[in-house]
Design an enzyme around this catalytic site. Sequence first.
Site, PDB file in Angstrom:
ATOM      1  N   ARG A 149      41.983 -11.197   6.980  1.00 30.50           N
ATOM      2  CA  ARG A 149      43.116 -10.984   6.095  1.00 30.50           C
ATOM      3  C   ARG A 149      44.043  -9.946   6.730  1.00 30.50           C
ATOM      4  O   ARG A 149      43.604  -9.124   7.537  1.00 30.50           O
ATOM      5  CB  ARG A 149      42.653 -10.482   4.725  1.00 30.50           C
ATOM      6  N   LYS A 174      37.666  -7.634   0.473  1.00 23.86           N
ATOM      7  CA  LYS A 174      37.961  -7.404  -0.944  1.00 23.86           C
ATOM      8  C   LYS A 174      36.752  -6.796  -1.642  1.00 23.86           C
ATOM      9  O   LYS A 174      35.624  -7.079  -1.310  1.00 23.86           O
ATOM     10  CB  LYS A 174      38.355  -8.722  -1.619  1.00 23.86           C
ATOM     11  N   HIS A 243      48.690 -15.030   6.898  1.00 25.30           N
ATOM     12  CA  HIS A 243      47.678 -15.806   6.184  1.00 25.30           C
ATOM     13  C   HIS A 243      47.605 -17.233   6.722  1.00 25.30           C
ATOM     14  O   HIS A 243      46.573 -17.897   6.591  1.00 25.30           O
ATOM     15  CB  HIS A 243      47.974 -15.805   4.690  1.00 25.30           C
ATOM     16  N   ARG A 246      45.005 -17.276   9.276  1.00 26.74           N
ATOM     17  CA  ARG A 246      43.682 -17.304   8.624  1.00 26.74           C
ATOM     18  C   ARG A 246      43.362 -18.733   8.174  1.00 26.74           C
ATOM     19  O   ARG A 246      42.239 -19.214   8.359  1.00 26.74           O
ATOM     20  CB  ARG A 246      43.685 -16.338   7.439  1.00 26.74           C
ATOM     21  N   HIS A 269      34.707 -15.259   1.388  1.00 30.49           N
ATOM     22  CA  HIS A 269      34.942 -15.801   0.056  1.00 30.49           C
ATOM     23  C   HIS A 269      33.724 -15.566  -0.828  1.00 30.49           C
ATOM     24  O   HIS A 269      32.595 -15.885  -0.427  1.00 30.49           O
ATOM     25  CB  HIS A 269      35.226 -17.300   0.119  1.00 30.49           C
ATOM     26  N   TYR A 278      39.685 -26.167   2.194  1.00 31.51           N
ATOM     27  CA  TYR A 278      39.867 -26.574   3.586  1.00 31.51           C
ATOM     28  C   TYR A 278      39.264 -27.938   3.874  1.00 31.51           C
ATOM     29  O   TYR A 278      39.641 -28.585   4.852  1.00 31.51           O
ATOM     30  CB  TYR A 278      39.277 -25.508   4.520  1.00 31.51           C
TER      31      TYR A 278
END
Length: 300
Positions: A149, A174, A243, A246, A269, A278
């Site tokens: 990120r 995150k 992004h 990514r 994730h 994806y």
Amino acid sequence: MSARTADAPASLALWLDALAQQRRQSPHTVAAYRRDLEKLLELAGEDLLVALSSAQIRRFVGQLHARGLSGRSLARLLSSWRGYYRWLVQRGECADNPVAGIRAPKSPHALPKALSPDEAARLLDITLADALAVRDQAMFELFYSSGLRLSELAALDLDCLADVAAGELRVRGKRSKTRLVPVGRAARDAIAAWALRRGELAAAAETALFVGVRGARISVRVVELQLARRAQAVGLAQHVHPHMLRHSFASHLLQSSGDLRAVQDMLGHASIASTQVYTHLDFQHLARVYDQAHPRARRK
């Protein structure tokens, strides 16, 4: 805020202060909550916020949706409103939460945009000159190599260089979750080249891996601008943002390996549902190949 909603300003100020002081929300997040509640005040008109009903909230959502507000934007508004009313109920200033149970209308799920492998190669296969170009190459190679990120890349410090040389990188993502990601040969070489030139830009005591022209840690906005300029310089038609690299990392890796769980781990994730998007990108690629190649798919 208008005097016609005299109950609101004081309680809103207290709630926003609680978000900032007690829950340690960032100024940006608090400002977003403020805008969301000001929108509720606008919709309420002469009605007091503490007297609003669920039916009124649903009507407000319908009005905003009719104005073109997306389901995602409406969901964010409802989340802010729901949090405010939950706080009022806890304080005994409101009997119940009129936003409880109200959901935003669903919007079509937009697939993330990714570069093709050829476009990624055009972006990254360039001749380097000054220290800034070497820095940019290291950043962009790392984005594409490891699926970072933007905030994760900007937060990297010099102490990661030994791990990078060994082909891996420990990233704090995150919710402060740490994950280990691989670093490919091209990215390792680019970062090693930047490490040799970093002293031309970095301030003496700066610990950041990537720095700007003033010698301090690079800002996320500078990274965005530099990537957009690079994409324009090599002739890519679309706007390229961090992004997207990514997304390209995830899409190309999944197309090659088919290992959804591994891609989930490398992206950081929390839910595999976030990674499954994806698989749709991969299917779109297969569908285009089918349409172009299958004799029963081609139009006469």
